[in-house]
Design an enzyme around this catalytic site. Structure first.
Site, mmCIF file in Angstrom:
data_model
loop_
_atom_site.group_PDB
_atom_site.id
_atom_site.type_symbol
_atom_site.label_atom_id
_atom_site.label_comp_id
_atom_site.label_asym_id
_atom_site.label_seq_id
_atom_site.Cartn_x
_atom_site.Cartn_y
_atom_site.Cartn_z
ATOM 1 N N PRO A 15 -15.471 16.715 -36.197
ATOM 2 C CA PRO A 15 -14.358 16.808 -35.251
ATOM 3 C C PRO A 15 -13.793 18.206 -35.049
ATOM 4 O O PRO A 15 -12.918 18.390 -34.215
ATOM 5 C CB PRO A 15 -13.299 15.887 -35.875
ATOM 6 C CG PRO A 15 -13.606 15.909 -37.330
ATOM 7 C CD PRO A 15 -15.096 16.022 -37.443
ATOM 8 N N ASP A 38 -21.809 22.541 -27.936
ATOM 9 C CA ASP A 38 -20.901 21.906 -26.992
ATOM 10 C C ASP A 38 -19.534 22.571 -26.967
ATOM 11 O O ASP A 38 -19.187 23.379 -27.826
ATOM 12 C CB ASP A 38 -20.728 20.424 -27.354
ATOM 13 C CG ASP A 38 -21.780 19.537 -26.714
ATOM 14 O OD1 ASP A 38 -22.502 20.027 -25.833
ATOM 15 O OD2 ASP A 38 -21.863 18.357 -27.094
ATOM 16 N N LYS A 60 -19.479 20.765 -21.632
ATOM 17 C CA LYS A 60 -19.135 19.959 -20.467
ATOM 18 C C LYS A 60 -17.696 19.504 -20.629
ATOM 19 O O LYS A 60 -17.292 19.032 -21.687
ATOM 20 C CB LYS A 60 -20.044 18.733 -20.359
ATOM 21 C CG LYS A 60 -21.508 19.051 -20.168
ATOM 22 C CD LYS A 60 -22.335 17.804 -20.008
ATOM 23 C CE LYS A 60 -22.445 16.999 -21.277
ATOM 24 N NZ LYS A 60 -23.206 17.693 -22.328
ATOM 25 N N GLY A 91 -20.096 18.016 -30.841
ATOM 26 C CA GLY A 91 -18.870 17.655 -31.541
ATOM 27 C C GLY A 91 -18.916 16.215 -32.029
ATOM 28 O O GLY A 91 -19.486 15.341 -31.384
ATOM 29 N N GLY A 92 -18.307 15.979 -33.189
ATOM 30 C CA GLY A 92 -18.286 14.620 -33.735
ATOM 31 C C GLY A 92 -19.651 14.172 -34.199
ATOM 32 O O GLY A 92 -20.380 14.897 -34.882
ATOM 33 N N ASP A 93 -20.028 12.962 -33.802
ATOM 34 C CA ASP A 93 -21.337 12.394 -34.122
ATOM 35 C C ASP A 93 -22.143 12.307 -32.830
ATOM 36 O O ASP A 93 -21.641 11.790 -31.829
ATOM 37 C CB ASP A 93 -21.161 11.000 -34.736
ATOM 38 C CG ASP A 93 -22.487 10.382 -35.151
ATOM 39 O OD1 ASP A 93 -22.717 10.250 -36.355
ATOM 40 O OD2 ASP A 93 -23.298 10.035 -34.265
ATOM 41 N N ILE A 96 -22.307 8.957 -30.840
ATOM 42 C CA ILE A 96 -21.102 8.325 -30.319
ATOM 43 C C ILE A 96 -20.585 9.151 -29.150
ATOM 44 O O ILE A 96 -19.950 10.197 -29.336
ATOM 45 C CB ILE A 96 -20.033 8.156 -31.412
ATOM 46 C CG1 ILE A 96 -20.581 7.279 -32.545
ATOM 47 C CG2 ILE A 96 -18.756 7.551 -30.828
ATOM 48 C CD1 ILE A 96 -19.619 7.063 -33.687
ATOM 49 N N THR A 121 -17.472 11.347 -37.003
ATOM 50 C CA THR A 121 -17.019 11.162 -35.634
ATOM 51 C C THR A 121 -15.550 11.546 -35.489
ATOM 52 O O THR A 121 -14.771 11.446 -36.442
ATOM 53 C CB THR A 121 -17.252 9.723 -35.160
ATOM 54 O OG1 THR A 121 -16.947 9.637 -33.769
ATOM 55 C CG2 THR A 121 -16.377 8.731 -35.905
ATOM 56 N N MET A 173 -12.223 10.704 -24.392
ATOM 57 C CA MET A 173 -12.227 11.155 -22.995
ATOM 58 C C MET A 173 -11.375 10.250 -22.116
ATOM 59 O O MET A 173 -11.743 9.901 -21.003
ATOM 60 C CB MET A 173 -13.673 11.205 -22.462
ATOM 61 C CG MET A 173 -14.586 12.095 -23.290
ATOM 62 S SD MET A 173 -16.335 11.853 -22.936
ATOM 63 C CE MET A 173 -16.650 10.270 -23.736
#
Length: 256
Positions: A15, A38, A60, A91-93, A96, A121, A173
């Site tokens: 994260p 990312d 993005k 980022g994260g997993d 997911i 995540t 998001m």
């Protein structure tokens, strides 16, 4: 597989806080010839890359100029023809809401070997950093990870007929879709007093938590100028956090 091509690793960066990287993620970053990263990958994570590595930003974000997924796919394929170890850092997993499936599908079509490396995540990291458990026998027996938008736009369908009772619902998001999410949740019979929280910049030094409920969330988002990246948490589990904070302020408990 194409024996002349390199290998692509789709790596979860967690994260944001570099302390939450897995040991294997650090090893892969130190060995990577190319790292495509990312928007949500923090600078602290990139410090693990070797100095000779090619670092390329392919972030993005909704409403801003960003790298198209087809372009990212092409870059991965091109780099795999030139280098041995390519890391696609997400980022994260990556599994997911990280579009790992689209990138794997493309790479496999070219005969390029690839591998997914799980990461912490964002939902788990954000909640843990604030002392919020995602499940609790008295507050939440189910967890739902939902996206606020889909490939063709907003994602209202996921919030129709959704009863929040006994659930922790974490929305990735979702900030740009907050109005429609709120409307659908209220139309699904959820009380306007149902608690929710915004978490900005999860696990980072500038992390921020804003508490609200279904009735007040739109006003709170405007009042506190909530910006992405932000995670939305809906459900009674938010009350667990507020109860802990009350006990802490009263001096009845002490933690972190």
């Amino acid at each position: 597989m194409n024996s002349s091509a390199g290998k692509v690793y789709l790596v979860g960066a967690g994260p944001g806080n570099p302390d939450l990287l897995t040991v294997r993620a650090v090893k892969l970053l130190r060995n990577a010839d190319v790292v495509l990263y990312d928007d949500l990958v923090s600078a602290g994570v990139l410090k693990y890359c070797k100095k000779s590595a090619v670092l390329e930003y392919v972030g993005k974000r909704i409403g801003q100029h960003s790298c198209l997924q087809t372009e990212i796919n092409r870059k991965l394929g091109d780099y795999a023809k030139q280098y041995s170890n390519i890391v696609r850092l997400k980022g994260g997993d990556p599994s997911i809401y990280g579009r790992a499936g689209e990138e794997i599908e493309y790479l496999v079509s070219l005969g390029i070997e690839c591998e997914i490396l799980a990461g912490v995540t964002t939902a788990s990291g954000a909640a843990s950093s604030l002392g919020i458990p995602l499940t609790h026998r008295e507050y939440a027996r189910e967890i739902l990870f939902l996206s606020g938008h889909k490939k063709t736009g907003k994602n209202p369908e996921s919030f129709e007929d959704l009863n929040l009772e006994g659930k922790t619902v974490l929305v990735y998001m979702g900030l740009n879709s907050l109005e429609s999410i709120r409307e659908n949740l209220l139309e699904s019979g959820n009380s306007g007093s149902t608690p929710m929280a915004f978490i900005e910049n999860a696990t980072l030094p500038n992390q921020r938590l804003v508490l609200a409920n279904l009735d007040t969330c739109l006003d709170k988002a405007e009042e506190f100028q909530i910006k992405t990246p932000a995670l939305l948490i809906f459900g009674e589990i938010v009350n667990f956090y507020t109860e802990l904070q009350r006990l802490k302020e009263e001096g009845r408990i002490s933690y972190y």
